[in-house]
Scaffold this active site. Structure first.
Site, PDB file in Angstrom:
ATOM      1  N   CYS A 113       0.957  -1.161  -0.027  1.00  0.00           N
ATOM      2  CA  CYS A 113      -0.093  -0.159  -0.064  1.00  0.00           C
ATOM      3  C   CYS A 113       0.759   1.186  -0.158  1.00  0.00           C
ATOM      4  O   CYS A 113       0.201   2.317  -0.073  1.00  0.00           O
ATOM      5  CB  CYS A 113      -0.931  -0.073   1.035  1.00  0.00           C
ATOM      6  SG  CYS A 113      -2.053  -1.358   1.190  1.00  0.00           S
ATOM      7  N   HIS A 252      -2.731   6.857   4.380  1.00  0.00           N
ATOM      8  CA  HIS A 252      -3.380   5.829   3.674  1.00  0.00           C
ATOM      9  C   HIS A 252      -4.527   5.427   4.282  1.00  0.00           C
ATOM     10  O   HIS A 252      -4.582   5.498   5.579  1.00  0.00           O
ATOM     11  CB  HIS A 252      -2.063   4.533   3.714  1.00  0.00           C
ATOM     12  CG  HIS A 252      -2.902   3.245   3.267  1.00  0.00           C
ATOM     13  ND1 HIS A 252      -3.485   3.046   2.141  1.00  0.00           N
ATOM     14  CD2 HIS A 252      -2.735   1.935   3.772  1.00  0.00           C
ATOM     15  CE1 HIS A 252      -3.806   1.981   1.716  1.00  0.00           C
ATOM     16  NE2 HIS A 252      -3.614   1.163   2.834  1.00  0.00           N
ATOM     17  N   ASN A 282     -10.047   0.106   1.714  1.00  0.00           N
ATOM     18  CA  ASN A 282      -8.503   0.093   1.475  1.00  0.00           C
ATOM     19  C   ASN A 282      -8.371  -0.230  -0.052  1.00  0.00           C
ATOM     20  O   ASN A 282      -8.695  -1.226  -0.245  1.00  0.00           O
ATOM     21  CB  ASN A 282      -7.930  -0.831   2.456  1.00  0.00           C
ATOM     22  CG  ASN A 282      -6.553  -0.817   2.239  1.00  0.00           C
ATOM     23  OD1 ASN A 282      -5.798  -0.182   1.301  1.00  0.00           O
ATOM     24  ND2 ASN A 282      -5.704  -1.459   3.284  1.00  0.00           N
TER      25      ASN A 282
END
Ligand code: COA
Length: 325
Positions: A113, A252, A282
């Protein structure tokens, strides 16, 4: 002195919305559980024909348009992704061809990520070293294609999308500092076990559902809260700035509780924290560039503002970038 500046941003998400209520019919879960534990209400799901490169292409066109830069002016394309169209060729090469960015070299970068922040830092260093040029930096994912839709502990968390930024050299401050880190000792905490050299695809790997995301959620959670604080403080130290200088914090978007805990530890007030995890879940390396694009287009970032981007993810990896807009 030269800086690398963000010239334009763009993003793209699939049309199909999958809500927590839809998930209640798929696995043993509830909107209440997902909302309180993660902050996620819905996520976008790619159609069967919708690949990572297609989402990347839409985001890239929007970023190029915003930057008023033609594809032929791009020297370098980096795509951060853990869900490439194929293992090879790279999604970046497919994107380069689709855009007609004939002059650009292109490669994928896999940092979980943290993919977009890593890619941004690499592009910045490359442009500064060359002393010229423009780069297209993308984070793009179709995680719905590697999520185990029978595993309630992971399938409620992820979604699809893409974000992009065109960056180029300028004589006003832009990217003030970047900071990247990794710890392969935590590799087993978040992985997709099969399909490559360790465990090539076989009937057995398919039967055991080893081509899907496996995660130790609790350990990743603890790591995330600690590392967002650490990476933020480190990038601020490198740029000789303080938390008070930050106008907008874009972490994030994995889980609202991670975001809130990290912001609290850093002493960043709620109104300076960008959150859109409720809409998309996500989206791995796409989450920060989608958030950056939404923040910029909605007027939450203005010329001269200092923006703090912080990512973390599989690897383990982490990274932060401090940008003056
Ligand atoms: N619906 C209902 N119950 C669920 C569930 C779901 N979707 N998923 C898990 N549960 C259950 C568990 O089975 C467990 O039940 P048990 O106590 O009977 O064993 C219970 O809920 C609590 O699970 P736990 O894992 O302790 O929950 P949590 O509060 O730690 O939240 C995560 C789980 C995954 C939301 C949280 O750990 C997290 O966000 N981790 C970080 C993940 C992440 O961000 N990953 C990407 C990094 S880039």
């Amino acid at each position: 002195m030269q800086w690398v500046r963000v010239l334009g941003t763009g993003s793209s998400v699939p049309e199909k919305v999958l809500t927590n209520f839809d998930l209640e019919h798929m696995v043993d879960t509830s909107d209440e559980w997902i909302t309180t534990r993660t902050g996620i209400k819905e996520r976008r799901i790619a159609a069967p024909s919708e690949t990572t490169s297609k989402l990347a292409l839409e985001a890239a066109w929007r970023a190029l348009e915003a930057a008023q830069v033609a594809p032929e002016e791009i020297d370098c394309i980096i795509v951060g992704t853990v869900t490439p169209d194929m293992l090879f060729p790279s999604t970046a090469c497919l994107l380069q061809h689709a855009l007609g960015a004939k002059r650009a070299f292109a490669f994928d970068l896999e940092a979980g990520c943290t993919g977009f922040v890593y890619a941004l830092a690499v592009a910045e260093k490359y442009l500064l070293a060359e002393g010229r040029g423009k780069a297209l930096v993308v984070g793009a994912e179709t995680l719905s294609k590697i999520v185990d839709w029978q595993d309630r502990a992971t399938c409620v968390l992820f979604g699809d999308g893409a974000g992009a930024a065109v960056v180029g050299l300028g004589d006003r401050p832009g990217i003030l500092a970047t900071y990247l880190g990794a710890d392969g000792g935590g590799a087993h905490l978040l992985e997709l076990p099969a399909g490559c050299s360790r465990m090539p695809a076989s009937f057995e790997t398919v039967e055991k559902r080893l081509h899907y995301i496996k995660m130790n959620g609790n350990e990743v959670f603890k790591f995330a809260v600690r590392i967002v604080e650490e990476a933020s403080l480190e990038v601020l130290r490198k740029a000789q700035k303080t938390v008070d200088d930050v106008k907008l914090f874009i972490p994030h978007q994995a889980n609202i509780r991670i975001i809130q805990s990290a912001a609290k530890r850093l002493g960043i007030p709620e109104e300076k924290v960008f959150v859109n995890v409720e809409k998309y879940g996500n989206t791995s390396s796409a989450s920060i560039p989608i958030a950056l694009d939404e923040a910029s287009r909605s007027g939450r970032i203005r010329e001269g503002d200092i923006v703090l981007l912080v990512g973390f993810g599989a690897g383990l990896t982490w990274g932060a970038a401090l940008i003056q807009w």
